[in-house]
Scaffold this active site. Structure first.
Site, PDB file in Angstrom:
ATOM      1  N   HIS A 156      -8.849  -8.456  -9.621  1.00 25.66           N
ATOM      2  CA  HIS A 156      -8.985  -8.002  -8.042  1.00 25.66           C
ATOM      3  C   HIS A 156      -9.726  -8.961  -7.414  1.00 25.66           C
ATOM      4  O   HIS A 156     -10.629  -9.764  -7.896  1.00 25.66           O
ATOM      5  CB  HIS A 156      -9.588  -6.737  -7.996  1.00 25.66           C
ATOM      6  CG  HIS A 156      -9.892  -6.216  -6.549  1.00 25.66           C
ATOM      7  ND1 HIS A 156     -10.901  -6.380  -5.881  1.00 25.66           N
ATOM      8  CD2 HIS A 156      -9.042  -5.578  -5.475  1.00 25.66           C
ATOM      9  CE1 HIS A 156     -10.842  -6.062  -4.456  1.00 25.66           C
ATOM     10  NE2 HIS A 156      -9.576  -5.359  -4.520  1.00 25.66           N
ATOM     11  N   GLU A 168      -4.513 -11.859  -7.549  1.00 24.13           N
ATOM     12  CA  GLU A 168      -4.427 -11.234  -6.388  1.00 24.13           C
ATOM     13  C   GLU A 168      -4.615 -12.378  -5.189  1.00 24.13           C
ATOM     14  O   GLU A 168      -5.466 -13.258  -5.113  1.00 24.13           O
ATOM     15  CB  GLU A 168      -5.119 -10.154  -6.133  1.00 24.13           C
ATOM     16  CG  GLU A 168      -5.016  -9.365  -4.866  1.00 24.13           C
ATOM     17  CD  GLU A 168      -5.578  -8.018  -4.880  1.00 24.13           C
ATOM     18  OE1 GLU A 168      -6.510  -7.832  -5.682  1.00 24.13           O
ATOM     19  OE2 GLU A 168      -5.054  -7.223  -3.915  1.00 24.13           O
ATOM     20  N   GLU A 202      -1.279   0.929  -8.941  1.00 18.44           N
ATOM     21  CA  GLU A 202      -2.708   0.479  -8.895  1.00 18.44           C
ATOM     22  C   GLU A 202      -3.437   1.761  -8.322  1.00 18.44           C
ATOM     23  O   GLU A 202      -3.124   2.270  -7.185  1.00 18.44           O
ATOM     24  CB  GLU A 202      -2.730  -0.763  -8.042  1.00 18.44           C
ATOM     25  CG  GLU A 202      -4.211  -0.886  -7.946  1.00 18.44           C
ATOM     26  CD  GLU A 202      -4.264  -2.557  -7.585  1.00 18.44           C
ATOM     27  OE1 GLU A 202      -3.235  -3.436  -7.630  1.00 18.44           O
ATOM     28  OE2 GLU A 202      -4.997  -2.816  -6.736  1.00 18.44           O
ATOM     29  N   GLU A 242     -10.993  -2.030 -10.319  1.00 21.39           N
ATOM     30  CA  GLU A 242     -11.473  -2.860  -9.181  1.00 21.39           C
ATOM     31  C   GLU A 242     -12.901  -1.837  -8.652  1.00 21.39           C
ATOM     32  O   GLU A 242     -13.685  -2.804  -8.191  1.00 21.39           O
ATOM     33  CB  GLU A 242     -10.542  -3.048  -7.615  1.00 21.39           C
ATOM     34  CG  GLU A 242     -10.425  -1.940  -7.130  1.00 21.39           C
ATOM     35  CD  GLU A 242      -9.539  -2.242  -5.884  1.00 21.39           C
ATOM     36  OE1 GLU A 242      -8.257  -2.369  -6.224  1.00 21.39           O
ATOM     37  OE2 GLU A 242      -9.786  -2.317  -4.609  1.00 21.39           O
ATOM     38  N   ASP A 293      -0.101   0.096  -4.653  1.00 17.14           N
ATOM     39  CA  ASP A 293      -1.590   0.329  -4.689  1.00 17.14           C
ATOM     40  C   ASP A 293      -1.866   1.521  -3.764  1.00 17.14           C
ATOM     41  O   ASP A 293      -1.710   1.474  -2.653  1.00 17.14           O
ATOM     42  CB  ASP A 293      -2.255  -0.871  -4.273  1.00 17.14           C
ATOM     43  CG  ASP A 293      -3.792  -0.885  -4.571  1.00 17.14           C
ATOM     44  OD1 ASP A 293      -4.237   0.209  -4.946  1.00 17.14           O
ATOM     45  OD2 ASP A 293      -4.447  -1.570  -4.050  1.00 17.14           O
ATOM     46  N   LYS A 298       0.902  -1.135  -0.055  1.00 16.69           N
ATOM     47  CA  LYS A 298      -0.070  -0.149  -0.143  1.00 16.69           C
ATOM     48  C   LYS A 298       0.780   1.236  -0.048  1.00 16.69           C
ATOM     49  O   LYS A 298       1.959   1.139   0.581  1.00 16.69           O
ATOM     50  CB  LYS A 298      -0.910  -0.092   1.202  1.00 16.69           C
ATOM     51  CG  LYS A 298      -1.988  -0.828   1.078  1.00 16.69           C
ATOM     52  CD  LYS A 298      -2.937  -0.931   0.025  1.00 16.69           C
ATOM     53  CE  LYS A 298      -3.887  -1.987  -0.036  1.00 16.69           C
ATOM     54  NZ  LYS A 298      -4.607  -2.069  -1.203  1.00 16.69           N
ATOM     55  N   ASP A 333     -13.123  -7.028 -10.374  1.00 17.44           N
ATOM     56  CA  ASP A 333     -13.551  -8.028  -9.353  1.00 17.44           C
ATOM     57  C   ASP A 333     -14.417  -8.708  -9.917  1.00 17.44           C
ATOM     58  O   ASP A 333     -15.713  -8.232 -10.080  1.00 17.44           O
ATOM     59  CB  ASP A 333     -13.886  -7.136  -7.980  1.00 17.44           C
ATOM     60  CG  ASP A 333     -13.865  -8.174  -6.897  1.00 17.44           C
ATOM     61  OD1 ASP A 333     -14.375  -9.161  -7.063  1.00 17.44           O
ATOM     62  OD2 ASP A 333     -13.008  -7.997  -6.006  1.00 17.44           O
TER      63      ASP A 333
HETATM   64 CA    CA Z   1      -6.431  -2.618  -5.047  1.00 16.02          CA
END
Ligand code: CA
Length: 378
Positions: free
Chosen positions: A297, A330, A221, A247, A195, A167, A270
């Protein structure tokens, strides 16, 4: 042929021992809505929606009458019946996650009725193992975040992962320092992605991109708002780092907008929200016409993960070449009892890959005792 006789929702939740956060908010529990679709011969399929569980449950209850009594093999027709009913109110958004959950349960059910794995139904297996990357490296309230991130990243490499995602979104300086620390810790041979969960404005995302380009980042991301298609496109023009997102996008029309804007190198639908496996196949076909990669995702139980495995097992990767690019799934490694205890089997990476289940349907089941134990009581 059997007909669809029952559609049940299950909202399950577990409090986390250690809360964690990302650029938007803190998680202190995990909650999901599952759906079980049962045919009149007793065969059932499991599905899962990605998003606010209580809302997804309501959406499933809204859509269920359109599917009840239907032919469980006619997924396309059932999908369209649900989609037509959703279109006036929810061309995008969480009602499509409810639709996705039912769609996924129908694929699982169809596979079980035909005694065939879902990846065979989707077009046949292209790969028996799917490459995965570790999603973790969130923020917490402890001091020495940077040291913890570096330690955690090394742990994933020790578990056999060859790619990890971290992150960012705490501010350019702090992010850049964290990325550098993680890259130093894992060495040059492990892929590293970042991300921000749409934390930044374009000029901030550009500044971060320039700071972290030396650290060999495989993708950035959700750098900016999912509504800022122009910002995505401009960042993509200026950045040496590939740009990923999607996503928060729904349906083939949402991805059409994303691709038409030339916003991303890598699309991340997703499958438990974008419209299920049925729509994910269309999104993959559309992505192909724009020469965009698909890297789903995935954030849920073993059902969501198995959906990703079957999808990527059968997906076409372009361009073709002797040493083809392998698609990535993922694999969430944050604390999640729902993923680890509720569903079987418990997936584990070996040499950076996870074997695709070869049982009928998705090849995943739900532990009845845990389902009762984790249930949110009305
Ligand atoms: Ca993400």
């Amino acid at each position: 042929m059997p007909r669809i006789a029952r559609i049940e929702t299950f909202v399950v939740t577990q409090r986390l021992q250690k809360p964690f956060s990302y650029s938007q908010w803190e998680y202190d529990r995990r909650t999901v809505c599952l759906v079980r679709v049962t045919a009149d011969d007793g065969t059932y399929g499991w599905g899962e929606g990605y998003g606010p569980a209580a809302v997804i449950k309501s959406g499933i209850e809204f859509l269920a009458p359109l599917v009840m009594g239907g032919d469980p093999l006619a997924i396309g027709a059932l999908w369209q019946a649900m989609h037509v009913r959703a279109t006036d109110f929810a061309r995008r958004g969480v009602l499509l996650a409810s639709l996705s959950a039912i769609d996924i349960a129908l694929w699982d059910l169809k596979g079980k009725l035909l005694r065939t794995p879902v990846h065979v139904l989707l077009g046949g297996q292209r790969r028996a193992r799917v490459q995965v990357y570790a999603t973790g490296l969130y923020f917490d309230r402890e001091p020495n975040l940077r040291e913890r991130l570096a330690r955690e990243a090394v742990g994933y490499v020790g578990q056999g992962f060859r790619a990890v995602k971290m992150k960012v979104g705490l501010g350019i300086e702090e992010d850049a320092g964290n990325v550098e620390a993680v890259r130093r810790a894992i060495g040059p041979h492990v892929r590293l992605m970042v991300d921000s969960n749409h934390a930044y404005l374009l000029h901030e995302a550009l500044a971060l991109t320039q700071r972290i380009e030396p650290f060999d980042i495989s993708w950035f991301e959700e750098p900016v708002s999912p509504d800022d298609y122009a910002g995505y496109a401009e960042l993509r023009r200026q950045s040496k780092i590939p740009i990923a997102g999607g996503e928060c996008e729904y349906g083939v029309h949402g991805f059409h907008q994303l691709f038409s804007a030339a916003a991303v190198d890598i699309a991340q639908p997703d499958i438990c929200a974008c419209g299920g496996l049925t729509e994910a196949q269309r999104i993959a076909a559309l992505a192909r016409t724009h020469f965009v990669e698909i890297t789903p995702h995935c954030w849920g139980t073993g059902i969501a993960f198995a959906v990703g495995l079957h999808f990527l097992s059968s997906v076409d990767v372009q361009p073709g070449r002797l040493r083809a690019r392998e698609p990535f799934l993922e694999m969430d490694r944050t604390e999640n009892p729902l993923r680890d205890l509720l569903t079987t089997p418990r997936f584990q990476p070996v040499d950076g890959c996870v074997a695709v289940p070869d049982l009928p349907g998705l090849g995943v089941d739900v532990d009845a005792k845990r389902l009762e134990e984790f249930a949110v009581l009305p």
